[in-house]
Design an enzyme around this catalytic site. Structure first.
Site, short mmCIF file in Angstrom:
data_model
loop_
_atom_site.label_atom_id
_atom_site.label_comp_id
_atom_site.label_asym_id
_atom_site.label_seq_id
_atom_site.Cartn_x
_atom_site.Cartn_y
_atom_site.Cartn_z
N ARG A 61 0.57 -1.15 0.03
CA ARG A 61 -0.05 -0.07 -0.20
C ARG A 61 0.71 1.30 0.18
O ARG A 61 0.43 2.21 -0.50
CB ARG A 61 -0.88 -0.03 1.21
CG ARG A 61 -1.86 -1.07 0.95
CD ARG A 61 -2.98 -1.17 2.36
NE ARG A 61 -2.05 -1.60 3.50
CZ ARG A 61 -1.93 -2.89 3.80
NH1 ARG A 61 -2.53 -3.75 3.22
NH2 ARG A 61 -1.24 -3.28 4.87
N GLU A 98 3.74 -7.05 13.44
CA GLU A 98 2.67 -7.26 14.35
C GLU A 98 2.13 -8.89 13.98
O GLU A 98 1.73 -9.47 15.05
CB GLU A 98 1.41 -6.44 13.91
CG GLU A 98 0.11 -6.34 15.21
CD GLU A 98 -0.74 -5.47 14.99
OE1 GLU A 98 -0.80 -4.83 13.60
OE2 GLU A 98 -1.75 -5.55 15.84
#
Ligand code: AMP
Length: 174
Positions: A61, A98
């Site tokens: 992105r 994460e």
């Protein structure tokens, strides 16, 4: 469109890509012409005065936001990529996500020594990705003049991983 209004175009998807992760989906923001333009304008307002030579973004992105931001600023864009994607000689930095671990690579000549670089990403989560990008810039002798994000998940403490950088996010989820 204010930064608060931009948040309306970010969709929460629970348990993606694994259980317990609340995924911030920016696709609705990218798909909306006014919201996408407003997000680039807001990123450019912060980045412009820092006079970057290049924006550095990693797939995927950040390529979209970074390409548009570089165009808006009239500077270059440099792609950090997952291992095996860049055709030339590369340097590498490993990082924790994460969810999982990975590495990013840059071409050895992607950044000139002394170049002013803004590292950009859609989301600052744990800070591992941003840390890796900063390490890559440092390996090539560039100068990180900003760490810029559309979203910061400040409850994850990612800022601490890139302490010392000039950090900004358009939208904070604390
Ligand atoms: P981190 O290295 O933990 O700061 O993670 C940042 C990268 O992982 C960004 O490139 C994001 O695209 C992605 N990411 C991590 N957590 C999320 C999340 N909750 N929602 C959307 N993207 C995320």
């Amino acid at each position: 469109m204010s930064e608060l209004d931009l948040a309306a175009f970010i969709r929460d998807i629970p348990d993606f890509p694994s259980k317990g992760i609340l995924f911030k989906d920016l696709m609705p923001l990218l798909a909306d012409p006014a919201a996408f333009r407003a997000s680039i304008d807001a990123l450019a307002a912060w980045a412009g005065p820092r006079a970057p030579d290049v924006i550095l973004g990693a797939e995927a992105r950040a390529f979209i936001f970074g390409g548009a931001l570089a165009y808006a600023l009239g500077c270059g864009f440099v792609a950090a990529r997952k291992p095996g994607k860049l055709p030339g000689q590369t340097i590498e930095a490993r990082y924790d996500l994460e969810y999982g671990t990975d590495a990013l690579q840059l071409h050895v000549d992607a950044i000139e020594p002394g170049a002013r670089v803004i590292v950009l990403d859609d989301v600052l989560a744990t800070g591992g990705t941003a840390r890796a990008k900063i390490d890559l810039v440092n390996q090539l002798g560039g100068q990180v003049v900003g760490a810029l994000f559309v979203i910061e998940l400040s409850f994850l403490g990612g800022r601490e991983r890139i302490a010392g950088a000039d950090i900004h996010a358009l939208i904070d989820y604390s």
